[in-house]
Write a protein that holds these residues in place. Structure first.
Motif, PDB file in Angstrom:
ATOM      1  N   GLU A 199      15.233  47.050 -37.061  1.00 62.51           N
ATOM      2  CA  GLU A 199      13.893  47.652 -37.144  1.00 62.51           C
ATOM      3  C   GLU A 199      13.312  47.549 -38.545  1.00 62.51           C
ATOM      4  O   GLU A 199      12.128  47.270 -38.715  1.00 62.51           O
ATOM      5  CB  GLU A 199      13.936  49.114 -36.673  1.00 62.51           C
ATOM      6  N   GLU A 200      14.130  47.784 -39.565  1.00 59.54           N
ATOM      7  CA  GLU A 200      13.648  47.686 -40.946  1.00 59.54           C
ATOM      8  C   GLU A 200      13.270  46.241 -41.277  1.00 59.54           C
ATOM      9  O   GLU A 200      12.258  45.995 -41.941  1.00 59.54           O
ATOM     10  CB  GLU A 200      14.702  48.192 -41.927  1.00 59.54           C
ATOM     11  N   ALA A 201      14.059  45.296 -40.824  1.00 60.96           N
ATOM     12  CA  ALA A 201      13.735  43.890 -41.056  1.00 60.96           C
ATOM     13  C   ALA A 201      12.423  43.520 -40.381  1.00 60.96           C
ATOM     14  O   ALA A 201      11.578  42.839 -40.968  1.00 60.96           O
ATOM     15  CB  ALA A 201      14.864  42.999 -40.559  1.00 60.96           C
ATOM     16  N   LEU A 222       9.018  42.221 -42.284  1.00 62.39           N
ATOM     17  CA  LEU A 222       8.515  40.901 -41.969  1.00 62.39           C
ATOM     18  C   LEU A 222       7.218  40.911 -41.158  1.00 62.39           C
ATOM     19  O   LEU A 222       6.621  39.854 -40.926  1.00 62.39           O
ATOM     20  CB  LEU A 222       9.578  40.096 -41.203  1.00 62.39           C
ATOM     21  N   SER A 223       6.771  42.072 -40.759  1.00 64.21           N
ATOM     22  CA  SER A 223       5.628  42.169 -39.852  1.00 64.21           C
ATOM     23  C   SER A 223       4.361  41.528 -40.422  1.00 64.21           C
ATOM     24  O   SER A 223       3.542  41.015 -39.669  1.00 64.21           O
ATOM     25  CB  SER A 223       5.362  43.618 -39.479  1.00 64.21           C
ATOM     26  N   ARG A 224       4.215  41.534 -41.709  1.00 63.91           N
ATOM     27  CA  ARG A 224       2.985  40.941 -42.273  1.00 63.91           C
ATOM     28  C   ARG A 224       2.961  39.416 -42.135  1.00 63.91           C
ATOM     29  O   ARG A 224       1.929  38.803 -42.226  1.00 63.91           O
ATOM     30  CB  ARG A 224       2.796  41.364 -43.723  1.00 63.91           C
TER      31      ARG A 224
END
Length: 62
Positions: A50-52, A56-58
């Motif tokens: 989840e943190e990754a 990386l969501s942007r």
């Protein structure tokens, strides 16, 4: 825990009879990289999935 020799013997028995030296080398390389990565996760700080995804969501598009 299996010894490296036992792991390789098991791996070799799972390959088809027509496997080339290159096939064997590549698979051993991949197995070793996965093993090292798993060890690093246990000994060093690692990000959760989840943190990754959050970091990386942007760059990722849905």
């Amino acid at each position: 825990m299996n010894t490296p020799k036992a792991e390789v013997a098991k791996f070799l028995s799972s390959l088809p009879d027509n496997a080339s030296y290159e096939d064997i080398q590549y698979h051993l390389y991949v197995i070793e990289k996965i093993r090292r990565g798993a060890e690093r996760v246990e000994t060093e700080d690692a990000l959760s999935h989840e943190e990754a995804k959050k970091r990386l969501s942007r760059w990722l598009t849905n």
